[in-house]
Design an enzyme around this catalytic site. Structure first.
Site, PDB file in Angstrom:
ATOM      1  N   HIS A   1      -0.854  -4.473   5.144  1.00 52.91           N
ATOM      2  CA  HIS A   1      -2.212  -4.959   5.391  1.00 52.91           C
ATOM      3  C   HIS A   1      -2.450  -5.879   6.729  1.00 52.91           C
ATOM      4  O   HIS A   1      -3.380  -6.476   6.707  1.00 52.91           O
ATOM      5  CB  HIS A   1      -2.681  -5.921   4.250  1.00 52.91           C
ATOM      6  CG  HIS A   1      -2.754  -5.283   3.042  1.00 52.91           C
ATOM      7  ND1 HIS A   1      -1.753  -4.620   2.272  1.00 52.91           N
ATOM      8  CD2 HIS A   1      -3.831  -4.968   2.162  1.00 52.91           C
ATOM      9  CE1 HIS A   1      -1.965  -3.856   1.213  1.00 52.91           C
ATOM     10  NE2 HIS A   1      -3.313  -4.047   0.997  1.00 52.91           N
TER      11      HIS A   1
ATOM     12  N   GLU B   1     -11.693   6.191   0.818  1.00 54.11           N
ATOM     13  CA  GLU B   1     -11.773   6.068   2.035  1.00 54.11           C
ATOM     14  C   GLU B   1     -12.130   7.339   2.793  1.00 54.11           C
ATOM     15  O   GLU B   1     -13.080   7.631   3.548  1.00 54.11           O
ATOM     16  CB  GLU B   1     -10.983   5.425   2.834  1.00 54.11           C
ATOM     17  CG  GLU B   1     -10.937   3.881   2.809  1.00 54.11           C
ATOM     18  CD  GLU B   1     -10.531   3.337   1.680  1.00 54.11           C
ATOM     19  OE1 GLU B   1     -10.459   2.154   1.105  1.00 54.11           O
ATOM     20  OE2 GLU B   1      -9.703   4.060   0.951  1.00 54.11           O
TER      21      GLU B   1
END
Length: 376
Positions: free
Chosen positions: A175, A106
């Site tokens: 998450h 990322e």
């Protein structure tokens, strides 16, 4: 005694869920995204049933088609058609120079996207989930959000960061994080959180066209849900303004301000309040977190006199906290009862299904808190 008062909303949420029997399934949609497209036939007035996934796909395709400076990059967005199939078919249509698969880094591909934006392109940077965007948050905040101001207005940064935000189902704490308040607190960013298919399409097109960096927070559990899409929204010139909330259900007794998946829960709760108590609750879909449509909220509060905020984020320093503060600053004289927030619990999201149920607002949570607020 200050600390117990701060945590009281979360405690009420937990006690409410513990006392509710039997426990209902938390989610109407499976965690694994369907690879089947759902698109209904048009009705007599031109309305179609469209999934949020397909609405996002339409918006991406239309913007890639209309603007050669626009390109999409992220993990699995090209050959795999996207982790949630939002980018299905875009590689075949626009080629590998416009739809780019990236390594699982990322920080790397987000930095590349920000650099491309500063060079004059209009990238769309997809995070497979915003839980992983923490790896790239320096680029989002210190580079994308700050450069326009620090350059004295000379250097714009037209970039859209998009992907699922918040909790899914059974994916545990790392998450299931909601970054709405995080990004909403940063000057220089615009932050958007759609609910319906029309929201998804119109707001994403507006985000891509906006000269500022925009954080576009989707919800994984909404991708497969279908919504009616008007004939106007099906056209390629359909754009919704950023910073404008939508009244999804008008009412006169209570204002419920909410966003993302909680809009649907609040609408169902409002229907139950009507059936049980005859209460007409007004449900406001924020759509845009920043800029925030304070005027619509205050006008509704002026009409109803009571305010409830519903979100899946944490109670501390959240979207609801900001709205309650703004209501007191600009609408104190209209309040006939203390404003209430219904939020996620002040805990990392548990993996266990029963505990997960207790960690986020459910329809009965909203109904019970509204009944207390209205003293029913």
């Amino acid at each position: 005694m200050a600390s117990p008062r701060l945590f009281r909303p979360a405690a009420r949420l937990l006690s409410s869920r513990l006392s509710a029997t039997p426990i209902r399934p938390a989610f109407s949609q499976p965690c694994t995204p369907s690879i089947l497209r759902f698109r209904g036939y048009a009705t007599e007035n031109g309305t179609k049933e469209v999934t949020v996934r397909d609405a996002l796909n339409e918006a991406l395709a239309e913007e890639l088609e209309s603007n050669p400076k626009t390109f999409l990059l992220g993990e699995e967005v090209a050959q795999y058609n996207g982790a949630y199939k939002v980018t299905r078919g875009l590689l075949d249509r626009f080629g590998s120079k416009r739809v780019i698969d990236t390594p699982i880094t990322e920080a790397g591909f987000c930095g590349l996207a920000v650099g491309a934006a500063l060079a004059g392109l209009h990238p769309i940077c997809e995070f497979m989930t915003f839980n992983f965007a923490m790896q790239a948050i320096d680029h989002v905040i210190n580079s994308a959000a700050r450069t326009h101001y620090m350059s004295g207005g000379i250097q714009p940064c037209n970039i859209t960061f998009r992907g699922p935000n918040g909790f899914a189902a059974g994916v545990a704490a790392q998450h299931s994080q909601d970054f709405s308040a995080w990004y909403g607190s940063i000057p220089g960013l615009k932050v958007v959180s759609p609910w319906s298919a029309e929201d998804a399409k119109g707001l994403l097109k507006a985000a891509i066209r906006d000269p500022n960096p925009v954080v576009f927070l989707e919800n994984e559990l909404m991708y497969g849900q279908t919504f009616p899409m008007s004939e106007a929204a099906q056209k390629d010139d359909f754009v919704l303004p950023l910073g404008k909330a939508k009244i999804e259900r008008p009412g006169k007794d209570l204002t419920i301000v909410t966003l993302s998946r909680c809009v649907g829960l609040s609408l169902n709760a409002a229907a139950e309040l009507k059936q049980k108590y005859g209460v007409e609750a007004e449900v406001i879909n924020l759509r845009s977190i920043k800029p925030l449509d304070v005027e619509t909220i205050i006008q509704s509060l002026k009409k109803t006199g009571r305010l409830m905020c519903v979100e899946s984020g944490y109670p501390m320093f959240g979207i609801s906290s900001e709205i309650l503060a703004l209501a007191m600053e600009y609408g104190f004289d209209y309040l006939t009862a203390p404003a209430v927030r219904v939020t996620g619990a002040e805990v990392p999201t548990p993996y266990a299904h029963g505990l997960e149920l207790m960690s986020f607002p459910q329809e009965d949570t909203i109904v019970s808190q509204a009944a207390k607020l209205l003293r029913l």
